[in-house]
Design a protein around this motif. Structure first.
Motif, PDB file in Angstrom:
ATOM      1  N   SER A 145      27.169  14.075  -3.686  1.00 21.22           N
ATOM      2  CA  SER A 145      25.978  13.565  -4.353  1.00 21.22           C
ATOM      3  C   SER A 145      26.065  13.923  -5.819  1.00 21.22           C
ATOM      4  CB  SER A 145      24.693  14.096  -3.735  1.00 21.22           C
ATOM      5  OG  SER A 145      24.232  15.244  -4.407  1.00 21.22           O
ATOM      6  N   PHE A 146      25.272  13.209  -6.607  1.00 21.94           N
ATOM      7  CA  PHE A 146      25.169  13.494  -8.030  1.00 21.94           C
ATOM      8  C   PHE A 146      23.694  13.749  -8.270  1.00 21.94           C
ATOM      9  CE2 PHE A 146      24.566  12.300 -12.484  1.00 21.94           C
ATOM     10  CZ  PHE A 146      25.602  12.970 -13.098  1.00 21.94           C
ATOM     11  N   THR A 147      23.340  15.017  -8.350  1.00 23.84           N
ATOM     12  CA  THR A 147      21.948  15.419  -8.423  1.00 23.84           C
ATOM     13  C   THR A 147      21.739  16.233  -9.691  1.00 23.84           C
ATOM     14  OG1 THR A 147      21.908  15.502  -6.015  1.00 23.84           O
ATOM     15  CG2 THR A 147      20.126  16.648  -7.178  1.00 23.84           C
ATOM     16  N   ILE A 148      20.787  15.803 -10.504  1.00 25.98           N
ATOM     17  CA  ILE A 148      20.463  16.569 -11.712  1.00 25.98           C
ATOM     18  C   ILE A 148      19.159  17.304 -11.453  1.00 25.98           C
ATOM     19  CG2 ILE A 148      20.164  16.545 -14.214  1.00 25.98           C
ATOM     20  CD1 ILE A 148      21.565  13.836 -14.303  1.00 25.98           C
ATOM     21  N   ASP A 149      19.248  18.618 -11.520  1.00 29.29           N
ATOM     22  CA  ASP A 149      18.107  19.492 -11.265  1.00 29.29           C
ATOM     23  C   ASP A 149      16.926  19.128 -12.172  1.00 29.29           C
ATOM     24  OD1 ASP A 149      17.303  21.477  -9.600  1.00 29.29           O
ATOM     25  OD2 ASP A 149      17.840  23.114 -10.957  1.00 29.29           O
ATOM     26  N   ASN A 150      15.717  19.194 -11.620  1.00 29.34           N
ATOM     27  CA  ASN A 150      14.476  18.921 -12.355  1.00 29.34           C
ATOM     28  C   ASN A 150      14.346  17.485 -12.854  1.00 29.34           C
ATOM     29  OD1 ASN A 150      13.322  21.542 -12.147  1.00 29.34           O
ATOM     30  ND2 ASN A 150      14.736  22.245 -13.734  1.00 29.34           N
ATOM     31  N   THR A 151      15.055  16.555 -12.241  1.00 28.86           N
ATOM     32  CA  THR A 151      14.908  15.135 -12.572  1.00 28.86           C
ATOM     33  C   THR A 151      14.832  14.360 -11.253  1.00 28.86           C
ATOM     34  OG1 THR A 151      17.247  14.520 -12.476  1.00 28.86           O
ATOM     35  CG2 THR A 151      16.459  15.488 -14.559  1.00 28.86           C
ATOM     36  N   ASN A 152      14.623  13.045 -11.353  1.00 29.35           N
ATOM     37  CA  ASN A 152      14.660  12.241 -10.131  1.00 29.35           C
ATOM     38  C   ASN A 152      16.041  11.629  -9.902  1.00 29.35           C
ATOM     39  OD1 ASN A 152      14.749  10.190 -11.987  1.00 29.35           O
ATOM     40  ND2 ASN A 152      12.977   9.066 -11.195  1.00 29.35           N
ATOM     41  N   VAL A 153      17.030  12.138 -10.618  1.00 31.84           N
ATOM     42  CA  VAL A 153      18.395  11.667 -10.398  1.00 31.84           C
ATOM     43  C   VAL A 153      18.973  12.421  -9.202  1.00 31.84           C
ATOM     44  CG1 VAL A 153      20.706  11.411 -11.385  1.00 31.84           C
ATOM     45  CG2 VAL A 153      18.695  11.189 -12.860  1.00 31.84           C
ATOM     46  N   ASN A 154      19.111  11.717  -8.097  1.00 32.11           N
ATOM     47  CA  ASN A 154      19.627  12.327  -6.875  1.00 32.11           C
ATOM     48  C   ASN A 154      20.295  11.224  -6.090  1.00 32.11           C
ATOM     49  OD1 ASN A 154      20.186  13.873  -4.668  1.00 32.11           O
ATOM     50  ND2 ASN A 154      18.067  13.980  -3.934  1.00 32.11           N
ATOM     51  N   MET A 155      21.550  10.978  -6.366  1.00 29.04           N
ATOM     52  CA  MET A 155      22.190   9.850  -5.715  1.00 29.04           C
ATOM     53  C   MET A 155      23.395  10.257  -4.894  1.00 29.04           C
ATOM     54  SD  MET A 155      22.979   8.052  -9.286  1.00 29.04           S
ATOM     55  CE  MET A 155      24.345   8.512 -10.329  1.00 29.04           C
ATOM     56  N   MET A 156      23.542   9.531  -3.809  1.00 28.41           N
ATOM     57  CA  MET A 156      24.661   9.736  -2.919  1.00 28.41           C
ATOM     58  C   MET A 156      25.860   8.997  -3.508  1.00 28.41           C
ATOM     59  SD  MET A 156      23.926   9.328   1.040  1.00 28.41           S
ATOM     60  CE  MET A 156      25.278   9.237   2.173  1.00 28.41           C
ATOM     61  N   VAL A 157      26.986   9.652  -3.546  1.00 33.04           N
ATOM     62  CA  VAL A 157      28.191   9.023  -4.082  1.00 33.04           C
ATOM     63  C   VAL A 157      29.147   8.762  -2.916  1.00 33.04           C
ATOM     64  CG1 VAL A 157      30.029   9.197  -5.785  1.00 33.04           C
ATOM     65  CG2 VAL A 157      27.828  10.301  -6.232  1.00 33.04           C
ATOM     66  N   VAL A 158      29.168   7.506  -2.493  1.00 35.19           N
ATOM     67  CA  VAL A 158      29.964   7.115  -1.327  1.00 35.19           C
ATOM     68  C   VAL A 158      31.316   6.594  -1.803  1.00 35.19           C
ATOM     69  CG1 VAL A 158      30.020   5.563   0.661  1.00 35.19           C
ATOM     70  CG2 VAL A 158      27.848   6.512  -0.111  1.00 35.19           C
ATOM     71  N   PRO A 159      32.416   7.116  -1.238  1.00 34.87           N
ATOM     72  CA  PRO A 159      33.719   6.596  -1.671  1.00 34.87           C
ATOM     73  C   PRO A 159      33.820   5.094  -1.431  1.00 34.87           C
ATOM     74  CG  PRO A 159      33.931   8.016   0.267  1.00 34.87           C
ATOM     75  CD  PRO A 159      32.536   8.167  -0.236  1.00 34.87           C
ATOM     76  N   GLY A 160      34.353   4.379  -2.397  1.00 36.25           N
ATOM     77  CA  GLY A 160      34.468   2.932  -2.292  1.00 36.25           C
ATOM     78  C   GLY A 160      33.410   2.193  -3.075  1.00 36.25           C
ATOM     79  N   GLN A 161      32.420   2.948  -3.581  1.00 42.44           N
ATOM     80  CA  GLN A 161      31.328   2.305  -4.329  1.00 42.44           C
ATOM     81  C   GLN A 161      31.104   3.010  -5.657  1.00 42.44           C
ATOM     82  OE1 GLN A 161      27.775   2.307  -1.979  1.00 42.44           O
ATOM     83  NE2 GLN A 161      28.689   1.089  -0.348  1.00 42.44           N
ATOM     84  N   VAL A 162      30.641   2.215  -6.625  1.00 45.35           N
ATOM     85  CA  VAL A 162      30.217   2.792  -7.899  1.00 45.35           C
ATOM     86  C   VAL A 162      28.704   2.985  -7.825  1.00 45.35           C
ATOM     87  CG1 VAL A 162      30.031   2.451 -10.388  1.00 45.35           C
ATOM     88  CG2 VAL A 162      32.082   1.683  -9.174  1.00 45.35           C
ATOM     89  N   THR A 163      28.262   4.215  -7.988  1.00 44.72           N
ATOM     90  CA  THR A 163      26.847   4.532  -7.929  1.00 44.72           C
ATOM     91  C   THR A 163      26.293   4.558  -9.348  1.00 44.72           C
ATOM     92  OG1 THR A 163      27.304   5.873  -5.997  1.00 44.72           O
ATOM     93  CG2 THR A 163      25.175   6.204  -7.042  1.00 44.72           C
TER      94      THR A 163
END
Ligand code: CUA
Length: 152
Positions: A100-118
């Motif tokens: 995942s790509f999660t930035i603390d204290n923000t609403n950025v919390n995304m799953m990074v699935v191989p094969g896709q650009v998030t």
């Protein structure tokens, strides 16, 4: 006589069948999926733009793009610096497993699935240092998978 007609019929069917299979295989290869999900070969992330040049790039006066590679167990590049009050478009791809790509204290919390650009757009209000971490269990080094982004 009948045998010959049936033979020709059979061969014709076979040819038609094979060409349909061939055409659909060909079009599948070149078909870009609906829904706007950008696909990427996990083994060729580093050779595929924009991941061949990971880091922060200014797109125009108010927009920046941050391209990040996620892998076991870290993010690349390590030194990320972006300005506050500007739109940051994050583009993240994995070279191996789900992170995942999660930035603390923000609403950025995304799953990074191989094969896709998030992709996610975010604007930081306040300058400071923000922790980026992985929220998806990705292996023995999962707990060490983090980095920092500096907002100036
Ligand atoms: Cu990557 Cu957990």
């Amino acid at each position: 006589k009948y045998e010959k007609i049936w033979l020709i019929f059979g061969v014709t069917c076979l040819v038609v069948f094979l060409s349909i299979v061939g055409v659909s295989a060909f079009t599948n290869d070149h078909h870009s999926p609906a829904g706007g999900i950008q696909q990427i070969d996990p083994e060729k992330v580093r050779e595929t733009a924009p991941f061949n040049e990971p880091g922060v790039k200014q797109l125009d006066e108010d927009t920046y793009q941050a391209t990040i590679i996620a892998m076991a167990f870290g993010y690349e590049p390590q030194d990320l610096k972006v300005p506050a009050g500007k739109e940051i478009i994050f583009k993240v791809a994995s070279t191996d497993v789900v992170h995942s790509f999660t930035i603390d204290n923000t609403n950025v919390n995304m799953m990074v699935v191989p094969g896709q650009v998030t992709t996610k757009s975010y604007t930081f209000d306040k300058p400071g240092k923000y922790l980026i971490l992985c929220n998806e269990y990705c292996g023995t080094g999962h707990h060490y998978m983090f980095t920092e982004i500096e907002v100036t």
